[in-house]
Scaffold this motif. Structure first.
Motif, mmCIF file in Angstrom:
data_model
loop_
_atom_site.group_PDB
_atom_site.id
_atom_site.type_symbol
_atom_site.label_atom_id
_atom_site.label_comp_id
_atom_site.label_asym_id
_atom_site.label_seq_id
_atom_site.Cartn_x
_atom_site.Cartn_y
_atom_site.Cartn_z
ATOM 1 N N GLY A 90 -7.232 -26.896 68.212
ATOM 2 C CA GLY A 90 -5.950 -27.505 68.115
ATOM 3 C C GLY A 90 -5.997 -29.020 68.041
ATOM 4 O O GLY A 90 -5.029 -29.589 68.481
ATOM 5 N N LEU A 91 -7.085 -29.745 67.602
ATOM 6 C CA LEU A 91 -7.043 -31.122 67.608
ATOM 7 C C LEU A 91 -6.443 -31.411 66.379
ATOM 8 O O LEU A 91 -6.923 -31.722 65.206
ATOM 9 N N ALA A 92 -4.817 -31.651 66.344
ATOM 10 C CA ALA A 92 -3.986 -31.417 65.046
ATOM 11 C C ALA A 92 -2.849 -32.431 65.464
ATOM 12 O O ALA A 92 -2.334 -32.123 66.643
ATOM 13 N N GLN A 93 -2.084 -32.970 64.581
ATOM 14 C CA GLN A 93 -0.858 -33.372 64.626
ATOM 15 C C GLN A 93 0.183 -32.644 65.169
ATOM 16 O O GLN A 93 0.834 -32.633 66.156
ATOM 17 N N PRO B 12 4.352 -42.031 53.367
ATOM 18 C CA PRO B 12 4.816 -42.158 54.653
ATOM 19 C C PRO B 12 6.009 -42.528 54.589
ATOM 20 O O PRO B 12 6.790 -42.301 55.714
ATOM 21 N N ARG B 13 6.898 -42.546 53.428
ATOM 22 C CA ARG B 13 8.022 -42.879 53.347
ATOM 23 C C ARG B 13 8.879 -41.487 53.675
ATOM 24 O O ARG B 13 9.965 -41.601 54.283
ATOM 25 N N LEU B 14 8.338 -40.633 53.251
ATOM 26 C CA LEU B 14 9.145 -39.157 53.151
ATOM 27 C C LEU B 14 8.576 -38.272 54.472
ATOM 28 O O LEU B 14 9.303 -37.533 54.661
ATOM 29 N N ASN B 15 6.997 -38.262 54.363
ATOM 30 C CA ASN B 15 6.542 -37.330 55.211
ATOM 31 C C ASN B 15 6.462 -37.990 56.783
ATOM 32 O O ASN B 15 5.504 -38.553 57.152
ATOM 33 N N GLY C 142 12.790 -35.741 89.666
ATOM 34 C CA GLY C 142 12.239 -36.829 88.703
ATOM 35 C C GLY C 142 12.655 -36.315 87.246
ATOM 36 O O GLY C 142 12.695 -35.187 87.067
ATOM 37 N N ARG C 143 13.029 -37.365 86.427
ATOM 38 C CA ARG C 143 12.987 -36.986 84.928
ATOM 39 C C ARG C 143 12.054 -37.931 84.073
ATOM 40 O O ARG C 143 12.160 -39.215 84.400
ATOM 41 N N ALA C 144 11.728 -37.702 82.943
ATOM 42 C CA ALA C 144 11.040 -38.365 82.116
ATOM 43 C C ALA C 144 11.033 -38.031 80.612
ATOM 44 O O ALA C 144 11.193 -36.614 80.485
ATOM 45 N N HIS C 145 11.234 -38.830 79.548
ATOM 46 C CA HIS C 145 11.376 -38.397 78.537
ATOM 47 C C HIS C 145 10.426 -39.183 77.497
ATOM 48 O O HIS C 145 10.460 -40.456 77.523
ATOM 49 N N CYS C 146 9.850 -38.680 76.728
ATOM 50 C CA CYS C 146 8.929 -39.442 75.614
ATOM 51 C C CYS C 146 9.151 -38.989 74.314
ATOM 52 O O CYS C 146 9.098 -37.740 73.957
ATOM 53 N N VAL C 147 9.382 -39.914 73.365
ATOM 54 C CA VAL C 147 9.321 -39.734 71.866
ATOM 55 C C VAL C 147 8.477 -40.278 71.210
ATOM 56 O O VAL C 147 8.132 -41.412 71.316
ATOM 57 N N ILE C 148 7.647 -39.696 70.408
ATOM 58 C CA ILE C 148 6.945 -40.435 69.556
ATOM 59 C C ILE C 148 7.265 -40.238 67.892
ATOM 60 O O ILE C 148 7.299 -38.902 67.354
ATOM 61 N N HIS C 149 7.400 -41.248 67.248
ATOM 62 C CA HIS C 149 7.739 -40.908 65.921
ATOM 63 C C HIS C 149 6.352 -41.358 64.999
ATOM 64 O O HIS C 149 5.795 -42.234 65.541
ATOM 65 N N GLY C 150 6.137 -40.611 63.981
ATOM 66 C CA GLY C 150 5.039 -40.775 63.121
ATOM 67 C C GLY C 150 5.436 -40.699 61.612
ATOM 68 O O GLY C 150 6.284 -40.183 61.283
ATOM 69 N N ASN C 151 4.109 -40.495 60.797
ATOM 70 C CA ASN C 151 4.312 -40.404 59.545
ATOM 71 C C ASN C 151 2.912 -39.816 59.192
ATOM 72 O O ASN C 151 1.947 -39.717 59.892
ATOM 73 N N CYS C 152 3.094 -38.841 57.893
ATOM 74 C CA CYS C 152 1.749 -38.564 57.245
ATOM 75 C C CYS C 152 1.074 -37.506 58.456
ATOM 76 O O CYS C 152 -0.001 -37.798 58.965
ATOM 77 N N ASN C 153 1.703 -36.374 58.676
ATOM 78 C CA ASN C 153 1.150 -35.201 59.474
ATOM 79 C C ASN C 153 -0.065 -34.845 59.354
ATOM 80 O O ASN C 153 -1.073 -34.878 60.294
ATOM 81 N N GLY D 167 -1.826 -47.079 62.066
ATOM 82 C CA GLY D 167 -0.556 -47.336 61.763
ATOM 83 C C GLY D 167 0.210 -45.880 61.288
ATOM 84 O O GLY D 167 1.064 -45.821 60.598
ATOM 85 N N LEU D 168 -0.191 -44.879 62.151
ATOM 86 C CA LEU D 168 0.468 -43.597 61.806
ATOM 87 C C LEU D 168 1.334 -43.023 62.698
ATOM 88 O O LEU D 168 2.172 -42.376 62.845
ATOM 89 N N VAL D 169 1.696 -43.898 63.928
ATOM 90 C CA VAL D 169 2.617 -43.617 64.852
ATOM 91 C C VAL D 169 3.157 -44.643 65.595
ATOM 92 O O VAL D 169 2.499 -45.888 65.643
ATOM 93 N N LEU D 170 4.707 -44.802 66.055
ATOM 94 C CA LEU D 170 5.306 -45.823 66.704
ATOM 95 C C LEU D 170 4.950 -45.867 68.014
ATOM 96 O O LEU D 170 4.323 -44.856 68.527
ATOM 97 N N ASP D 171 5.165 -46.929 68.503
ATOM 98 C CA ASP D 171 4.914 -47.189 70.019
ATOM 99 C C ASP D 171 6.047 -45.883 70.868
ATOM 100 O O ASP D 171 7.185 -45.869 70.274
ATOM 101 N N PRO D 172 5.485 -45.127 71.661
ATOM 102 C CA PRO D 172 6.459 -44.428 72.252
ATOM 103 C C PRO D 172 7.421 -44.833 72.871
ATOM 104 O O PRO D 172 7.472 -45.969 73.617
ATOM 105 N N ILE D 173 8.665 -44.036 72.872
ATOM 106 C CA ILE D 173 9.724 -44.396 73.614
ATOM 107 C C ILE D 173 9.978 -43.660 74.693
ATOM 108 O O ILE D 173 9.973 -42.317 74.807
#
Length: 375
Positions: free
Chosen positions: A134-137, A292-295, A308-319, A364-370
């Motif tokens: 399972g080493l996969a996006q 990368p504009r579409l995928n 406690g609560r924490a939320h993390c979002v990671i946006h990326g492209n090209c799965n 350049g495949l993911v943004l910095d996590p939010i």
């Protein structure tokens, strides 16, 4: 005759396998491209830009333990992309044990991961080898996000969402139908596996960063409950996944239901024949290269605890490129030293969640996590 290439890409003629070869070239890692059809392998590897700048070899091999063992002998790492893995993974794992090689694959099949851990983890560990299915996006990015949340002590429950835009491949469609026909889907509740309702249908969910609601499925249960069952910090883990395409998501349950109806009362051999026919009919050609504009992809994790609560979002492209890079990173790390954990290990346990994130960011495949934390 043993290979002098320390990295094997098994299934290199497939969409993901070819991309792994591309990233191994960027890492300047010589590799053996293996599969069941020499002509398809040659066409796929030859299409890799700049392939002549890295040493590589192509070998056709029968899918048996004996043939794979002979072809892979001499390798240190085998990167397996031949799925469905519950159907084809055992031979590769056994060959790795026979030659003393580390194993990774790109699966999203919960039943395969549960079986692989039970059957092979102890043997891999006894040889100082890692077994990382399972080493996969599709789920590793969610695991990275979960581990970022868990850097905050006192959190024990994970609510995970995985969304992506992309084209289904033969293998991914085949996996969906194989999971539906032969396995159950589980989430983790108080350290125990609990079965998702088989007839629940689509789940409507809130997707961070957009006003539209999303449609999601348990998607075979995902890898997360299996990985986090071994984590003393976590007691509960639920994950849902979907594509950013509502019509396609609405079609998935209908596709599965129609295939299951055809398989009713059939033997396993006949079921596999129907699965192969159905998946090939949906998409038998190589999908177009990702844009990368579409995928795009989005992984969201809510982690909670008593106080406690924490939320993390990671946006990326090209799965698929994310998947390929994760495997090239894993190969490079294993060539340089021991994994962080031997035996059955998740992506982050084997290679470190911050290290995997750093590589994805560097390419350049993911943004910095939010990340949002409330203590």
């Amino acid at each position: 005759m043993p290979t002098d290439k320390r990295v094997v890409v098994y299934g290199a003629s497939g969409y993901t396998g070819r991309l792994i070869c591309e990233y191994l070239r960027e890492y300047n890692i010589p590799f053996l491209a293996a599969g069941r059809d020499h002509a398809r392998l040659k066409d796929a590897v030859s299409a890799v830009p700049g392939i002549d700048t890295v040493e590589h070899e192509i070998v056709e091999v029968e899918h048996t333990v004996e043939a794979l063992t002979e072809a892979f002998r001499g390798a240190t790492v085998v990167l397996n992309t031949v799925g469905p893995f519950a159907r084809y993974g055992h031979e590769v794992a056994q060959a790795c044990l026979a030659i003393g090689a580390h194993y990774t694959d790109t699966n999203g099949e919960q039943n395969w991961m549960i079986d692989a851990e039970a059957q092979y983890s102890a043997d891999f560990a006894s040889q100082g080898l890692v077994l990382t299915p399972g080493l996969a996006q599709m789920y590793s990015i969610g695991e990275i996000a979960a581990n970022i949340c868990l850097e905050n002590p006192g959190l024990n429950s994970l609510d995970i969402q995985v969304f992506w835009k992309g084209h289904p491949t033969v293998a991914s469609t085949n996996t969906i139908l194989t999971n539906a026909a032969f396995s159950k889907a589980y989430y983790l509740e108080e350290n125990e596996y609990v079965e998702w309702p088989a007839d629940a249908g689509l789940y409507t969910v809130s997707v961070p960063g957009q006003h539209d609601l999303g449609l999601a499925l348990p998607w075979g249960g995902t890898s997360h409950p299996v990985w986090f069952k071994n984590d003393p910090r976590v007691t509960t883990a639920k994950a849902l996944g979907g594509v950013f395409n509502p019509p396609l998501m609405k079609a998935v349950p209908m596709l599965v239901a129609a295939a299951l109806e055809q398989m009713e009362g059939k033997s396993d051999e006949e079921k596999y024949r129907i699965i192969d026919e159905q998946s090939s009919a949906i998409r038998s050609e190589m999908p177009p290269r990702e844009n990368p504009r579409l995928n795009t992809s989005l992984d969201s994790v809510y982690a909670s605890g008593p106080l406690g609560r924490a939320h993390c979002v990671i946006h990326g492209n090209c799965n698929y490129k994310q998947t390929a890079l994760l495997n090239a990173h894993g190969a490079a790390a294993l060539l340089q030293g021991a994994p962080r954990k031997v035996g059955f290990a998740s992506s982050c346990e084997a290679f470190g969640h911050r290290e995997l994130l750093g590589t994805l960011r560097a390419f350049g495949l993911v943004l910095d996590p939010i990340v949002t934390v409330h203590r």
